[in-house]
Write an enzyme that holds these catalytic residues in place. Structure first.
Site, mmCIF file in Angstrom:
data_model
loop_
_atom_site.group_PDB
_atom_site.id
_atom_site.type_symbol
_atom_site.label_atom_id
_atom_site.label_comp_id
_atom_site.label_asym_id
_atom_site.label_seq_id
_atom_site.Cartn_x
_atom_site.Cartn_y
_atom_site.Cartn_z
ATOM 1 N NE ARG B 180 -3.860 -1.895 2.368
ATOM 2 C CZ ARG B 180 -4.889 -1.864 3.183
ATOM 3 N NH1 ARG B 180 -5.027 -0.883 4.035
ATOM 4 N NH2 ARG B 180 -5.801 -2.820 3.143
ATOM 5 C CD GLU B 243 5.328 -4.190 -18.200
ATOM 6 O OE1 GLU B 243 4.566 -3.576 -17.423
ATOM 7 O OE2 GLU B 243 6.556 -4.298 -18.024
ATOM 8 C CB THR B 367 12.873 -12.837 -14.238
ATOM 9 O OG1 THR B 367 12.217 -13.287 -13.047
ATOM 10 C CG2 THR B 367 13.837 -11.717 -13.902
ATOM 11 C CG ASN B 368 10.889 -15.895 -18.922
ATOM 12 O OD1 ASN B 368 10.368 -14.774 -19.011
ATOM 13 N ND2 ASN B 368 11.304 -16.568 -19.977
#
Lengths: 387, 381
Positions: B180, B243, B367-368
């Site tokens: 938050r 994205e 990252t993957n």
């Protein structure tokens, strides 16, 4: 051959200490970037006896074997992949002279090569030739006083700065319809008629230069004919075996270098409140990398051993090259992933190891060709089915 | 049958862009690579021709077009031998934060410039010690009357040098819940205390001006807050679907382009035996396997595009597609290089550049490994 002997372990240790002292990271990065050959590092390596360790002592060598040469390659490449490869490949082709040259040629050139005084290149490939060296169009013609060479060679490593070339030619005098009338010649780069094209920018191993070279009526003495290649190309295969082992050894070193850097990094880098080395996925990546390296190292030493024992096994050397370079590409690739975004920057070096590993995989004979040759040996002759 | 229905307008747009790329981009790609920078003028040319922020509504100077136009732009730019002109980052990732969360005033003030290409945008999330672990970021934003003061440093920022506007993620040091504490702010180039650092020296994407950004008592008006204070993490999550989809579209299109070029090379290059390389059985099989992978990727991604355009929640699948397609393009380049043998060593063979460029795909935009974490979380594992 599951364990190195005491002397081999000593060699490993001393080369490691040497590389640590002489290969400075920033300087190596700069040489890679600006495509500069590591001249002073090469000279120091030669002075310490690391070049041509497999040459006999009488030619300024170490009278040791291909295994020891492989260990040196491995250790140099751990500390710096590009510098290590550049040093090792600075005497490329010299095994031809070592195995087949006349005593006078050996006396003249081998000490200079192992002493780092001159560098040599292998000029075999041509635009239209393949790994089997079919279709060689560079011609050597015998005259009363020597040989006249004509043709164009492609992608000669260090061709721009080499002092001597080992060049593969088709012999013109054999007009009797015999195939494969090939021979290897030693050509001094100071001879007139040698035209070196512009240097090519390369993906990796950027401290070496790659050029095409035209030989235009280049005359050389009779004695510079090193060896005729027989129909079975035995001489080429022996030489190639040594190169394949050397490539495998450099690849193993590159994999180890990237691995060692990754190992330190994962113990330091923290994300999500713990070191990334504590995540199971990271641990398994490390386990996989370590396994790849262990395998690469074993097969490379075994392949080297076949040459030292006098029973060179081209198929094993081919397996070593294919498997060690593949491991190197996989390990360096994973290293980049472990470093995350930093892995993609030059600063952390592993990206350079990855590019160098891929170039080693593409270098020498192609993967597909080597598989053909391994299969030739494994399968042998198959009786044609009757029609 | 196609999964996506491209109209004649879409097709005309694609042709126009392809011609534009042949004239304005491809001939300059090598120069941009060498300069490690994209000239700002190309952004303006792209804007003038209508290739930037195609989905921005007309009241902010945009074209109000659907997401398929973005898809076309990503696909066509994947065929230009450079990856520095990151139009999709600008149009489909950064500007949407402003269109979705900016106040009316902010939208009127900033969006028109992003459509014309006069303003190039960047998003600053990653920090030296906060990569995958985004919420551990240390950049702070402290509200003080009518202004906000930002302090901290960001890294790996694409368009870092060229950007005229940055969407910056920063946290409130008073808020103990890290989820938050993050808010998003717009910072303009030239704001005192905002400095662009050095360009990063990278393996690939040389024409991309990836750099560090520094904020040192950087004071911005409080109106530059996007959405609600403390809502940054949720906004980031909401935008991630698009994205990641953008990454997958680029990876599939890039792999397809690389493969087409390699097939051409193998058909037109003779081996030592005098036959084209493509006549070797091993080469033929490799090409077939790679083509299968590209087709699988394209089918998956096209379906996700349709679902995304339909407003569906496909977070799991887009995360899967981001990891799978980026691995696939890496695998494709690697195998294509093997087929070209030692020609691939030289940078005149564009596969080398492709290999250097695509290596970051499995790292950027999450990252993957993070993709798999997201999938497993949403799969209830």
């Amino acid at each position: 051959m599951f364990e190195l002997n005491k002397m081999q372990k000593e060699i490993r240790k001393s080369v490691r200490a040497f590389a640590k002292g002489e290969f400075e990271k920033e300087q190596c990065m700069e040489m890679d970037k600006s495509c500069k050959f590591p001249e002073s590092q090469k000279n120091k390596a030669a002075d310490t006896g690391y070049l041509g360790v497999h040459f006999p002592e009488e030619f300024n060598g170490g009278s040791l074997g291909v295994v020891e040469n492989a260990l040196i390659a491995e250790e140099l490449c751990i500390k710096d992949s590009t510098t290590g490869c550049a040093i090792m490949l600075s005497i490329m082709g010299s095994e031809f002279l070592l195995r087949y040259g006349s005593d006078s040629l050996k006396k003249r050139y081998l000490p200079e090569l192992s002493g780092g005084k001159i560098i040599s290149s292998e000029a075999f490939s041509e635009q239209t030739s393949d790994s089997e060296f079919l279709n060689i169009n560079t011609v050597a013609e015998k005259t009363d006083s020597g040989w006249v060479l004509n043709g164009k060679k492609a992608n000669v490593i260090n061709g721009d700065s080499s002092d001597i070339f080992f060049i593969l030619c088709k012999i013109e005098e054999n007009q009797d319809g015999r195939d494969n009338s090939l021979a290897v010649f030693l050509v001094d780069s100071s001879r007139s008629g040698i035209i070196v094209d512009e240097k090519k920018d390369s993906l990796g191993l950027r401290m070496l230069n790659w050029v095409d070279i035209t030989f235009n009526n280049v005359t050389i003495p009779l004695e510079n004919h090193i060896v005729s290649i027989g129909n079975d190309k035995k001489e080429l295969y022996l030489y190639r075996s040594e190169i394949l082992v050397q490539i495998a050894a450099m690849a193993t070193g590159i994999a180890k270098g990237a691995y060692e850097r990754s190992l330190s990094y994962i113990k330091l880098r923290e994300q999500f409140g713990k070191k990334i080395g504590e995540f199971q996925i990271t641990r398994h990546k490390i386990a996989e990398m370590a396994t790849q390296i262990e395998l690469a190292s074993l097969i490379t030493h075994k392949a080297a051993q076949t040459i030292d024992s006098g029973k060179p096994d081209y198929a094993i050397c081919a397996m070593a090259k294919n498997s060690a370079t593949r491991s190197a590409v996989k390990v360096t690739d994973e290293a980049i992933q472990l470093f995350g975004g930093y892995g993609f920057t030059s600063e952390y070096e592993v990206e350079r190891y990855y590019r160098d590993a891929k170039v080693l995989e593409l270098l020498g004979s192609s993967k597909s060709f080597l598989k053909d040759k391994i299969a030739d040996k494994e399968i042998g002759r198959i009786k044609k089915s009757k029609k | 049958m196609e999964i996506l229905e491209y109209t004649d307008e879409h097709k005309e747009f694609r042709n126009r862009l392809r011609e534009f790329a042949i004239k304005e981009i491809i001939p300059l790609a090598d120069e941009w690579e060498e300069n490690h920078l994209i000239p700002k003028e190309i952004w303006q040319k792209m804007g003038k021709a209508g290739f930037l922020c195609t989905n921005v509504p007309s009241e902010y100077g945009g074209h109000g077009l659907d997401f398929l136009y973005s898809v076309i732009i990503i696909e066509e730019l994947s065929r230009t031998n450079q990856s520095g002109l990151v139009v999709s980052l600008h149009s489909d990732i950064v500007v949407p934060y402003i269109t979705s969360y900016g106040s009316e005033e902010i939208k009127k003030k900033y969006i028109p410039g992003t459509v014309t290409g006069d303003t190039i945008t960047a998003v600053a999330m990653t920090e030296p010690d906060a990569g995958s672990d985004l919420v551990s970021m240390k950049t702070t934003a402290i509200h003080d009357g009518d202004s906000v003061v930002i302090n901290g440093s960001k890294t790996f920022i694409s368009n870092g040098i060229n950007c005229g506007l940055v969407v910056v993620a920063a946290c409130d040091p008073e808020e103990p819940d890290p989820y938050r504490s993050i808010s998003l702010y717009i910072v303009e180039e030239g704001t005192p205390g905002f400095e662009k650092g050095k360009k990063l020296d990278k393996m690939g994407m040389h024409s991309q001006d990836t750099s560090e950004l520094f904020f040192n008592n950087c004071k911005i008006p409080k109106e530059n807050l996007l959405g609600d204070k403390g809502g940054g993490f949720i906004m980031l999550m909401e935008k991630l679907q698009q994205e990641r989809l953008v990454c997958a579209i680029g990876a599939v299109a890039g792999a397809q382009y690389i493969l087409e070029n390699t097939i051409d090379y193998c058909k037109n290059t003779l081996s030592g035996s005098g036959k084209p390389l493509s006549k070797s059985q091993a080469t033929r099989f490799a090409i077939v396997e790679m083509s299968t992978e590209v087709k699988l990727g394209k089918t998956f991604v096209d379906k996700l595009i349709a679902e995304h355009m339909n407003g569906e929640n496909v977070v799991i699948e887009t995360s899967m597609s981001k990891y799978w397609t980026t691995e696939m393009i890496k695998r494709t380049v690697d195998r294509c290089l093997d087929l070209t043998e030692d020609y691939g060593i030289s940078e005149e063979c564009l596969l080398g550049r492709a290999m250097r460029d695509v290596r970051v795909h499995s790292i950027f935009a999450g990252t993957n490994e993070i993709m798999k974490e997201i999938c497993s979380k949403f799969m209830g594992l």
